[in-house]
Scaffold this active site. Structure first.
Site, mmCIF file in Angstrom:
data_model
loop_
_atom_site.group_PDB
_atom_site.id
_atom_site.type_symbol
_atom_site.label_atom_id
_atom_site.label_comp_id
_atom_site.label_asym_id
_atom_site.label_seq_id
_atom_site.Cartn_x
_atom_site.Cartn_y
_atom_site.Cartn_z
ATOM 1 N N HIS A 196 0.833 -1.199 0.000
ATOM 2 C CA HIS A 196 0.000 0.000 0.000
ATOM 3 C C HIS A 196 0.870 1.252 0.000
ATOM 4 O O HIS A 196 0.538 2.269 -0.597
ATOM 5 C CB HIS A 196 -0.892 0.021 1.250
ATOM 6 C CG HIS A 196 -2.031 -0.952 1.165
ATOM 7 N ND1 HIS A 196 -2.403 -1.745 2.206
ATOM 8 C CD2 HIS A 196 -2.859 -1.237 0.145
ATOM 9 C CE1 HIS A 196 -3.431 -2.487 1.827
ATOM 10 N NE2 HIS A 196 -3.728 -2.195 0.578
ATOM 11 N N ASP A 462 3.484 -12.531 -15.956
ATOM 12 C CA ASP A 462 3.177 -13.892 -15.508
ATOM 13 C C ASP A 462 3.658 -14.932 -16.507
ATOM 14 O O ASP A 462 4.058 -16.028 -16.108
ATOM 15 C CB ASP A 462 1.667 -14.050 -15.280
ATOM 16 C CG ASP A 462 1.260 -13.503 -13.926
ATOM 17 O OD1 ASP A 462 1.949 -13.810 -12.937
ATOM 18 O OD2 ASP A 462 0.273 -12.750 -13.851
HETATM 19 C C1 PEP Z 1 1.053 -9.711 -16.607
HETATM 20 O O1 PEP Z 1 1.038 -10.766 -15.972
HETATM 21 O O2 PEP Z 1 1.910 -9.422 -17.453
HETATM 22 C C2 PEP Z 1 0.017 -8.693 -16.370
HETATM 23 C C3 PEP Z 1 -0.080 -7.616 -17.112
HETATM 24 O O3 PEP Z 1 -0.811 -8.910 -15.315
HETATM 25 P P1 PEP Z 1 -0.401 -8.564 -13.801
HETATM 26 O O4 PEP Z 1 0.935 -7.867 -13.824
HETATM 27 O O5 PEP Z 1 -1.481 -7.720 -13.268
HETATM 28 O O6 PEP Z 1 -0.317 -9.930 -13.190
HETATM 29 MG MG MG Z 2 -0.694 -11.259 -14.823
#
Ligand code: PEP
Ligand code: MG
Length: 588
Positions: A196, A462
């Site tokens: 946060h 991810d």
């Molecule tokens: C990703 O995984 O690249 C993405 C854009 O989602 P987040 O970063 O919110 O997991």
């Molecule tokens: Mg993601």
């Protein structure tokens, strides 16, 4: 180490900017409470004193919450609802009162021991979200102890001259109270990019470096500090040469930024006329202003889970609809891609019960959680549909692993459409639906998913984590987190080709798209759109505009036959050195 010698600390840069200023070290001293024995007839007095301090603390929190809601917004203010829960935790309160009775000791050391043992247990959990709650407990405990001592809690608003604030862990309530004209930057021993406090720092535009581990030990009061919030480094007692270097760097960066600002209304187009639409990633509605300022058009990723985090109740359908409409109206007619909830793993709101998971990032996250809780999911789907009367609204599912989830989610979407139709509520039945591609299995079966959607958005944050089995938040394996690994490049290439075959639109919304030296590679791989963080948009547009598409394609072809990630990195950096060296001055 001499007190005049320059010392470098490396941490996590969570809010960019270069600041040079004297240190103001703030270490909340809850460790030195004194213990004294009390008589049996003092027990109830001591318990009453504790209840009074809780009441006082509650009143202060109500006041801070109100201030934050006024200065920032309701979303940030909700963080203090979590603090309020600590004060109102009957289990904690009665445990302390019982200890006063049994141990016949004044309340301060007992409160400290019991509350901090709760905090330590939470802090030790792997679950980053629960670990973050430890900070709330420490924050509130400090406040209660100060109230017991009848001292005013030190207000950061009382700081009289400009400084760099140094603290063990700057708490959300402290951050919210910052006078940003005085506190020009802050650095902390603890903290992560998703806390946060980090969110507050960016919202307030205060340069910040967290996770420095030893800042409070290494910095002495009034030491001169040089904070580089983009690189995540701090120089204690910077040398004359360092200061001169950074003064020059700041001047140079300001000039470059001014030049890049001129690109705001220019098209994101290569020198040979290839158009690469540039959209923005947002988490909070107040970032919308920065989207236009940075020169992006539209939102390629709205991370809606941030509406839910820090709140003690789930935003209802009307609240969500209002937020989505605000985003849609601000960008109209440019598209706004609303991603359905990516809750779970490190992002879990206080208001949701959940079972402890051994591997939360591989657990009930994102679309899995939504399909498991259709009542929660459908509230959001209806809200997005209602906002879709603004025809630029698009909808996207996160963390899809295969076609079954997409079909199930689409079935719920149609059910929600029918509900709205029955109630006579308007929406866009032709709303474009897409999925994120951030799990290798989804990339590999993209051709099976394609007939059910209109676009794919590659979530490389991810995708890298899951294809290379590297925790994206773990410093110890950060060297293995390689965006330019051949496996990642092949997955992107495969998905782009599937998109072409099926007439789908492809976007990259992971951090790779916001990384200037990787942009030629992504453009060369044929990605249709880049969705980037608003502050990076001018840099990314600059790179696109300095590039020949044909060169980018050649770079991508070379990358696809390279042996090592380092080799690809080197090709990418060399291209930037050639075409847009000025962006390196802003990032290195
Ligand atoms: C990703 O995984 O690249 C993405 C854009 O989602 P987040 O970063 O919110 O997991
Ligand atoms: Mg993601």
């Amino acid at each position: 180490m001499s007190l005049t010698e320059e010392t470098l600390l490396k941490g996590i840069g969570v809010s960019p900017g270069i600041v040079i200023g004297p240190a103001r070290v703030l270490i909340p001293d809850v460790s030195r409470v004194s213990s004294r024995a009390i008589e049996a007839d003092e027990v109830s007095h001591e318990q009453k004193r504790f209840r009074m301090a809780l009441k006082e603390t509650r009143a202060q929190l109500v006041h801070i919450r109100k201030q934050v809601a006024e200065v920032l917004d309701e979303e940030h203010a909700r963080i203090f609802d979590a603090h309020m829960l600590v004060v109102e935790d009957e289990l904690l309160v009665s445990e302390v009162e019982k200890a006063v009775e049994v141990e016949r000791t004044n309340v301060e050391p007992l409160l400290q021991r019991i509350a901090l043992s709760y905090a330590d247990k939470l802090a030790g959990l792997e679950d980053q979200y629960l670990a973050g709650r430890a900070t709330d407990i420490r924050d509130v405990t400090r406040r209660i102890l100060a109230n017991l001592a009848e001292e005013a809690v030190e207000s950061l608003r009382d700081i009289e001259s400009p400084c760099v604030l140094v603290s063990t862990d700057l708490l959300p309530s402290d951050t919210a109270g910052l006078d940003t004209k005085k506190v020009q930057a802050f650095i902390t021993d603890l903290g992560s990019a998703n806390s946060h406090t980090a969110i507050m720092a960016r919202a307030l535009n205060v340069p910040a470096v967290v996770g420095l581990r030893s800042a409070t030990a290494a910095v002495h009061p009034d030491d001169l500090l040089l904070v580089d919030g983009a690189k995540g480094v701090v120089f204690i007692r910077p040398s004359e040469a360092r200061l001169a270097d950074y003064a020059e760097r700041s001047r140079h960066q300001a000039v470059i930024r001014q030049e890049l600002d001129l690109l705001r209304d220019k098209p994101p187009e290569t020198l040979d006329g290839y158009h690469v639409p540039l959209t923005a990633n947002i988490e909070l509605l107040e970032e919308l202003e920065g989207v236009d300022a940075g020169g992006a058009k539209g939102i390629g990723l709205y991370r809606t889970e941030f509406l839910f985090l820090g709140s003690d109740s789930l935003p209802d359908e009307d609240e969500q609809t209002a937020a989505y409409i605000k985003a849609a109206q601000s960008q109209y007619p440019a598209p706004v891609v609303i991603r359905t909830l990516d809750l779970g793993a490190d992002k879990m709101p206080d208001s949701m019960e959940r079972r402890r998971e051994m591997n939360p990032f591989l657990g009930l996250r994102a679309i899995r959680l939504c399909l498991d809780r259709p009542e929660l999911f459908c509230v959001q789907l209806r809200a997005i549909l209602r906002a879709s009367v603004h025809e630029n609204v698009r909808l996207m599912y996160p963390m899809v692993t295969g076609v079954a989830e997409v079909k199930e989610a689409n079935a719920l979407l149609h059910q929600c459409m029918n509900e709205l139709t029955e109630k006579g509520i308007p929406f866009n039945r032709e709303i474009e639906v897409g999925t994120m591609i951030e799990v290798p299995s989804a990339a590999l079966v993209a051709d099976k998913i394609a007939p059910h959607v209109r676009f794919f958005s590659l979530g490389t944050n991810d995708l890298i984590q899951y294809s290379m089995a590297v925790d994206r938040g773990n410093e110890d394996v950060a060297h293995l987190y390689q965006p330019t690994n051949l496996a990642v490049i092949r997955l992107i290439d495969h998905v782009v080709k599937v998109c072409r075959r099926f007439g789908l639109w492809s976007t990259i919304c992971g951090q790779m798209a916001s990384t200037p030296h990787l942009v030629p590679l992504l453009v060369g791989l044929g990605v249709d759109e880049l969705s980037v963080s608003p502050v990076q948009a001018p840099l990314i547009k600059d790179v696109i505009r300095k590039l020949y598409y044909a060169d980018a394609v050649e770079l991508a072809q070379r990358a696809l036959i390279s042996d090592t990630s380092e080799e690809v990195e080197a090709h990418c950096v060399n291209m930037i050195v050639d075409v847009a060296p000025e962006v390196l001055a802003l990032t290195e």
